[in-house]
Design a protein around this motif. Structure first.
Motif, short mmCIF file in Angstrom:
data_model
loop_
_atom_site.label_atom_id
_atom_site.label_comp_id
_atom_site.label_asym_id
_atom_site.label_seq_id
_atom_site.Cartn_x
_atom_site.Cartn_y
_atom_site.Cartn_z
N ALA A 88 0.77 -1.15 -0.15
CA ALA A 88 0.03 -0.01 0.04
C ALA A 88 0.67 1.28 -0.05
N GLU A 146 -2.48 3.42 -1.89
CA GLU A 146 -3.49 4.09 -1.24
C GLU A 146 -3.95 5.06 -2.03
N GLN A 205 -7.48 5.36 -4.16
CA GLN A 205 -8.62 6.34 -3.78
C GLN A 205 -8.96 7.07 -5.02
N PRO A 224 -5.36 -1.50 -2.59
CA PRO A 224 -3.93 -1.46 -2.90
C PRO A 224 -3.09 -2.45 -2.86
#
Length: 134
Positions: free
Chosen positions: A13, A94, A98, A115
């Motif tokens: 991630a 991440e 997103q 992720p």
């Protein structure tokens, strides 16, 4: 064993990715051509290039194009375009996850953009030159 898995997920991630321009040279490909092909059908790309009087579309131009990253794109293509609009600033799993979700990827469809999954997909890329930042 579960502790090691959580640690690996955390590393995946936080690993950052970018478009490796040296990869394009090594493979005899042109990042500039890939950018221009993607911008060719977008409204506003030609206007931005004409303002500069060079004719080439830059990564900065792409961030101004409406609908450059959409939920209809294949996942790797969407990540490639996302990195382009961020002018190839390294992004971690991440952040990529997103932003893809903000554009409807994984929300409007059944694709998983976690992720850890993105890290596996991006690490296997052989077309877009997306690589981990060392």
């Amino acid at each position: 064993m579960a502790e090691k898995t959580a640690e690996n997920t955390s590393v995946e991630a936080t690993s950052k990715y970018h478009i490796d321009e040296a990869w394009f040279k090594k493979h005899g490909r042109s990042l500039e051509a890939m950018i221009e092909i993607r911008a060719a059908d977008m409204d506003g790309a030609d206007k931005s290039a004409k303002k500069r009087k060079k004719g080439a579309v830059t990564m900065a131009d792409l961030s101004k194009l409406e609908g450059f990253v959409t939920a209809e794109l294949p996942l790797l293509e969407a990540v490639f375009r996302l990195l382009l609009i961020h002018e190839n600033k390294p992004m971690n799993g991440e952040e990529i996850s997103q932003e893809l979700q903000e554009r409807g990827i994984g929300i409007r469809d059944a694709r998983v953009v976690k992720p850890s999954l993105l890290a596996r997909i991006l690490d296997g890329d052989f077309h877009y030159g997306i690589k981990r930042v060392e």
